[in-house]
Design an enzyme around this catalytic site. Structure first.
Site, PDB file in Angstrom:
ATOM      1  N   ASP A   1       0.865  -1.186   0.000  1.00  0.00           N
ATOM      2  CA  ASP A   1       0.000   0.000   0.000  1.00  0.00           C
ATOM      3  C   ASP A   1       0.904   1.240   0.000  1.00  0.00           C
ATOM      4  OD1 ASP A   1      -2.170   1.808   0.329  1.00  0.00           O
ATOM      5  OD2 ASP A   1      -3.301   0.362   1.498  1.00  0.00           O
TER       6      ASP A   1
ATOM      7  N   HIS B   1       2.055   1.990  -3.198  1.00  0.00           N
ATOM      8  CA  HIS B   1       1.076   2.926  -3.765  1.00  0.00           C
ATOM      9  C   HIS B   1       1.563   4.367  -3.736  1.00  0.00           C
ATOM     10  CE1 HIS B   1      -2.498  -0.100  -3.099  1.00  0.00           C
ATOM     11  NE2 HIS B   1      -1.490  -0.604  -3.774  1.00  0.00           N
TER      12      HIS B   1
END
Ligand code: NAG
Ligand code: NAG
Ligand code: NAG
Ligand code: NAG
Ligand code: NAG
Ligand code: NAG
Ligand code: NAG
Ligand code: NAG
Ligand code: NAG
Ligand code: NAG
Ligand code: NAG
Ligand code: NAG
Length: 403
Positions: free
Chosen positions: A228, A251
């Site tokens: 993430d 991310h």
């Protein structure tokens, strides 16, 4: 007779504590092995760590040091290292490794709390967490499987620093947290550097470092491979400097998400500089929820290298609009004064620059300068804007959609 008994007991017990003082305190080092820790990777060493901490935190010796020795792996159950401490600086040297229980059933978590945590450091000033090359393994794999994406509230964060001042963290490796690896919450002045954070690309919500309600936070020279955000800067944060981060997979480095559940959220003065994104889904991202309020002001991304990034530059002021009827007017978190300077490299998507702003409030004073983002194979990329205002120069793709 009873009086004598008490006197004797007192003498014996004060001798005992003197002995303890001699073993542990003479030079200000407090080795967890002297408190009964075993370090075989399977015995629960939590109580030994907490006893050592009580002495480290309680001593008036200048800069006491808690030693977690090399060559061993200490199994810890969820626990909290609580301050305030007597000394204005307290050092922890993680020379060995720390591991969480391998099976979910073996975790002694306190369920029913607002958040699940493994290791917490709370209300400590001047804590120096010297990783010394040691590793912290959150044993996340069974958690990711049992509670997949969108069930992150059932998974614990590995390490949380809360209510801290003058915190320093360096030279540690963080592996496979069930949720985010490190939280910095309600802290003033933290410096974090030379960390390595590693979790698989497909592990859910395994953010590297999450910052919230904190000010004056520096994160430097670290490598983050996660499932993430490498770093997420959340509500109540200001003066956040991030430099020399290698992010990917992951991310990207994100501001937000802000304003979830119609909340009020502010983020100000963020400088992300000299970072490299490799194979990440996003690069420089700002995401705010429709229906929230507050602002994200003065956010700066500078000297960024991109290698095969999906969405290199992205503002999403309508993050997860599925919860709202988009035909109705809603409030939004204001996004203003965002600069992108010297951002170069490749995208695997043609859509290199995306400003998806609220149709009502919009994004203002977006400045792009010295940008060159090409498509990995086709070369050509484009920019798109919805209600985004600002200027651009030396910018490929040209952000001519800004008004
Ligand atoms: C400090 O004391 C501990 C325990 O008595 C000992 O193991 C360690 O070697 C000492 N360190 C120094 C630098 O003297
Ligand atoms: C600590 O973890 C690292 C990486 O997994 C490993 O190389 C090292 O041998 C471990 N140390 C111990 C004492 O297990
Ligand atoms: C961190 O700890 C290591 C030993 O574990 C020591 O050699 C090093 O000097 C420490 N670093 C700082 C800045 O105190
Ligand atoms: C921040 O913390 C560091 C480490 O404790 C300290 O050296 C520095 O002076 C602090 N800075 C401020 C502005 O308090
Ligand atoms: C933080 O560090 C600064 C600079 O050394 C110092 O003035 C301040 O008192 C420290 N804060 C706390 C809470 O110890
Ligand atoms: C961090 O670790 C590296 C490699 O082990 C070492 O060279 C460096 O001195 C350490 N940094 C600090 C501040 O202790
Ligand atoms: C970070 O890396 C830069 C460049 O290598 C170096 O100049 C700086 O001292 C490092 N900072 C820290 C805190 O390690
Ligand atoms: C953070 O970065 C800004 C802009 O480069 C700089 O002015 C500020 O001094 C930095 N803060 C710290 C604590 O390094
Ligand atoms: C940028 O960060 C990298 C990685 O820490 C470092 O090697 C390099 O020296 C830094 N460059 C500048 C200009 O600070
Ligand atoms: C936005 O930037 C301008 C300069 O470009 C500055 O005058 C203004 O104060 C900034 N706004 C905020 C909210 O900081
Ligand atoms: C931009 O590129 C993307 C991906 O290649 C494409 O889907 C989109 O239609 C393009 N948009 C414009 C305005 O050209
Ligand atoms: C942008 O990058 C591409 C690919 O590296 C390069 O061919 C092109 O000359 C660059 N354009 C500018 C204006 O620097």
């Amino acid at each position: 007779m009873k009086g004598l008994y008490i006197v004797l007991t007192c003498i014996i017990s004060s001798l005992a504590s003197l002995c303890v003082a001699i073993t542990h305190n003479t030079n200000g080092t407090f080795d967890v092995l002297n408190y009964g820790a075993i370090g075989d990777g399977s015995t629960d060493d939590s109580n030994a760590f907490l006893k050592a901490w009580t002495d480290v935190c309680g001593t008036t010796i200048d800069t006491p040091t808690m030693i977690i020795p090399e060559g061993k792996t200490f199994l810890l159950q969820p626990l909290s290292f609580q301050g305030p401490c007597k000394s204005s600086n307290v050092i922890i040297e993680l020379r060995g490794n720390i591991t969480a229980p391998k099976d979910i059933e073996a975790w002694k978590l306190e369920y029913g709390k607002s958040e699940l945590l493994w290791i917490q450091f709370s209300t400590i000033s001047g804590l120096v967490f010297n990783g010394s090359g040691g590793q912290i393994n959150g044993q996340g794999a069974p958690w990711w499987e049992k509670f997949p994406k969108n069930q992150e509230k059932y998974r614990p964060s590995a390490l949380k620093f809360t209510e801290c001042q003058n915190l320093t963290v360096f030279n540690s490796t963080h592996l496979n947290s069930p949720k985010n690896h490190i939280s910095i919450h309600s802290c003033k002045n933290a410096t974090i550097y030379n960390l390595q954070i590693i979790a698989p690309e497909d592990s859910p919500n395994t953010d590297g470092i999450d910052i919230s309600t904190s000010t004056n936070i520096q994160i430097m020279n670290s490598t983050m491979e996660t499932g993430d955000d490498c770093i997420a800067i959340n509500a109540g944060s200001s003066q956040i400097n991030i430099t020399g981060i290698f992010c990917g997979p992951g991310h990207g480095i994100s501001v937000g998400s802000l304003g979830k559940g119609k909340s009020y959220a502010t983020v100000e003065e963020v400088y992300v500089k000299n970072c490299t994104f490799t194979g990440t889904s996003n690069g420089a991202r700002i995401k705010t929820w429709k229906g929230g309020s507050g602002h994200a002001w003065n956010i700066n991304y500078e000297d960024i290298k991109l290698v095969g990034v999906k969405n290199p530059i992205i503002i999403d002021q309508n993050y997860d609009p599925s919860v709202f009827d988009m035909t109705k007017k809603r409030s939004a978190v204001e996004v203003k004064n965002v600069t992108y300077n010297n951002i170069k490299g490749t995208s695997i998507n043609g859509h290199a620059i995306q400003f998806n702003c609220d149709s009502n409030i919009g994004c203002t004073n977006i400045v792009l300068n010295n940008i060159n983002i090409t498509n990995v194979d086709k070369g050509k990329t484009n920019a798109s804007c919805i209600n985004a205002h600002g200027t651009y120069s030396s910018c490929y793709p040209p952000a001519s959609c800004l008004s």
